[in-house]
Design an enzyme around this catalytic site. Sequence first.
Site, short mmCIF file in Angstrom:
data_model
loop_
_atom_site.label_atom_id
_atom_site.label_comp_id
_atom_site.label_asym_id
_atom_site.label_seq_id
_atom_site.Cartn_x
_atom_site.Cartn_y
_atom_site.Cartn_z
N ARG A 102 -8.71 -17.46 19.39
CA ARG A 102 -7.99 -17.45 20.68
C ARG A 102 -8.54 -16.28 21.47
O ARG A 102 -8.43 -15.13 21.05
CB ARG A 102 -6.48 -17.31 20.46
CG ARG A 102 -5.75 -16.97 21.74
CD ARG A 102 -4.26 -17.12 21.63
NE ARG A 102 -3.88 -18.52 21.60
CZ ARG A 102 -2.64 -18.97 21.82
NH1 ARG A 102 -1.67 -18.11 22.08
NH2 ARG A 102 -2.37 -20.25 21.78
N HIS A 129 -7.37 -25.70 25.98
CA HIS A 129 -6.45 -25.58 24.83
C HIS A 129 -6.42 -26.92 24.09
O HIS A 129 -5.42 -27.64 24.08
CB HIS A 129 -5.05 -25.21 25.35
CG HIS A 129 -4.14 -24.63 24.31
ND1 HIS A 129 -4.53 -24.43 23.00
CD2 HIS A 129 -2.84 -24.22 24.38
CE1 HIS A 129 -3.51 -23.91 22.32
NE2 HIS A 129 -2.48 -23.78 23.13
N GLN A 132 -3.64 -28.01 21.49
CA GLN A 132 -2.34 -28.34 22.07
C GLN A 132 -2.31 -29.78 22.57
O GLN A 132 -1.34 -30.52 22.34
CB GLN A 132 -2.02 -27.36 23.22
CG GLN A 132 -0.65 -27.59 23.82
CD GLN A 132 0.47 -27.25 22.86
OE1 GLN A 132 0.51 -26.14 22.34
NE2 GLN A 132 1.38 -28.18 22.62
N ASP A 221 3.50 -26.11 32.56
CA ASP A 221 3.16 -24.92 31.78
C ASP A 221 3.56 -23.71 32.61
O ASP A 221 3.92 -23.84 33.78
CB ASP A 221 1.64 -24.93 31.49
CG ASP A 221 1.18 -23.86 30.52
OD1 ASP A 221 2.03 -23.21 29.89
OD2 ASP A 221 -0.05 -23.67 30.39
N CYS A 261 3.93 -26.93 26.52
CA CYS A 261 3.27 -26.37 25.32
C CYS A 261 4.03 -25.17 24.76
O CYS A 261 3.86 -24.83 23.60
CB CYS A 261 1.83 -26.00 25.64
SG CYS A 261 1.63 -24.68 26.83
N ARG A 289 1.87 -29.38 16.29
CA ARG A 289 0.67 -28.54 16.26
C ARG A 289 0.18 -28.41 14.82
O ARG A 289 -1.01 -28.51 14.53
CB ARG A 289 0.97 -27.14 16.83
CG ARG A 289 1.13 -27.06 18.34
CD ARG A 289 -0.19 -27.26 19.06
NE ARG A 289 -1.18 -26.28 18.68
CZ ARG A 289 -1.27 -25.05 19.17
NH1 ARG A 289 -0.45 -24.65 20.12
NH2 ARG A 289 -2.23 -24.21 18.78
N1 NVA Z 1 -1.53 -21.66 29.80
C1 NVA Z 1 -0.89 -20.77 28.85
C2 NVA Z 1 -0.66 -21.47 27.56
C3 NVA Z 1 0.00 -20.65 26.50
C4 NVA Z 1 0.11 -21.38 25.19
C5 NVA Z 1 -1.73 -19.51 28.67
O1 NVA Z 1 -2.97 -19.65 28.64
O2 NVA Z 1 -1.18 -18.43 28.59
N1 CP Z 2 1.54 -23.40 22.78
C1 CP Z 2 0.96 -22.34 22.20
O1 CP Z 2 -0.26 -22.27 22.02
O2 CP Z 2 1.82 -21.36 21.83
P1 CP Z 2 1.47 -19.89 21.31
O3 CP Z 2 0.93 -19.12 22.47
O4 CP Z 2 2.78 -19.35 20.84
O5 CP Z 2 0.46 -19.99 20.21
#
Ligand code: NVA
Ligand code: CP
Length: 306
Positions: A102, A129, A132, A221, A261, A289
């Site tokens: 990540r 992502h 997800q 989101d 998500c 997930r």
């Molecule tokens: N779009 C959000 C998703 C978090 C799971 C982010 O990138 O922070």
């Molecule tokens: N939806 C998702 O990826 O959640 P986290 O940021 O908690 O991993």
Amino acid sequence: MKHYLQFNDLSADEYAYLFERAALIKKKFKAYEKHHPLVDRTLAMIFEKASTRTRVSFEAGMYQLGGSVVHLTTGDSQLGRAEPIEDSARVISRMVDLVMIRTYEQTKIERFAGQSRVPVINGLTNEFHPCQILADIFTFIEHRGSIQGKTVAWVGDGNNMANTWLQAAALLGFKVHVSTPRGYEIDEKMAVGAGGTSAGSYQFFSNPLEACQGADLVTTDVWTSMGYEAENEARKKAFADWCVDAEMMAAARPDALFMHCLPAHRGEEVEADVIDGPQSVVWDEAENRMHVQKALMEYLLLGRIA
Ligand code: NVA
Ligand code: CP
């Protein structure tokens, strides 16, 4: 060797297999039946951004498959002290069997994968992502059957989730109605990517209510994704009309589902009566997930199991 860096990295046929396999793996999990195809295999998880679901689902999932995990963050590894990403990839991938990352830019995960001896999975970048959306589509199938020919309404930021929905639509044959505030649009070229056939798979709406009309799934989101916190105040103003509420759900099909998500901000991108209401499947979505990622890890390491 296959990496999973964006949704386009697998074919429709591979997704059909993964959805079937995830259903079987989930069934076994619910029955407390042992499923240990990855004994002695190790997953390295690298987090440069915060996480709850991704961390727990990959870590618990890998243990349930009989393997083990190593958890690394920027702060507690040399990643935060400017060791080149290529060198980190060369070293880490000599010691583990699979890597989940990540991070910020997609180019970073691509550079890591370029030097990795083992499969690399995208656990979220600024651009995509895929894990997800894999879970979201699996959840849709569980509740409503095939997503082919269906309509998904995306209400909100033209972000990593939106980009991935667009890739999935082109690949799996459904449609996305996209409504973003001005200035937060999707970069169509990046979203669809090389080799993607986008014809007819998405449509833009300046009015989020219109985007929801006739949708089988309404999804949104956060207004401010990780890494964009400096824009928070400007975003709060720009996104004020992009809050999924009961009126938007009423414009969708009567059997429409709501997904997010997570983490969610009630009263910002979604009203509490929607996310906590009867059409919401966000808890199934979060749980799934783990099941889909178990299927994915098994597939990347062992291929199809007859
Ligand atoms: N779009 C959000 C998703 C978090 C799971 C982010 O990138 O922070
Ligand atoms: N939806 C998702 O990826 O959640 P986290 O940021 O908690 O991993």
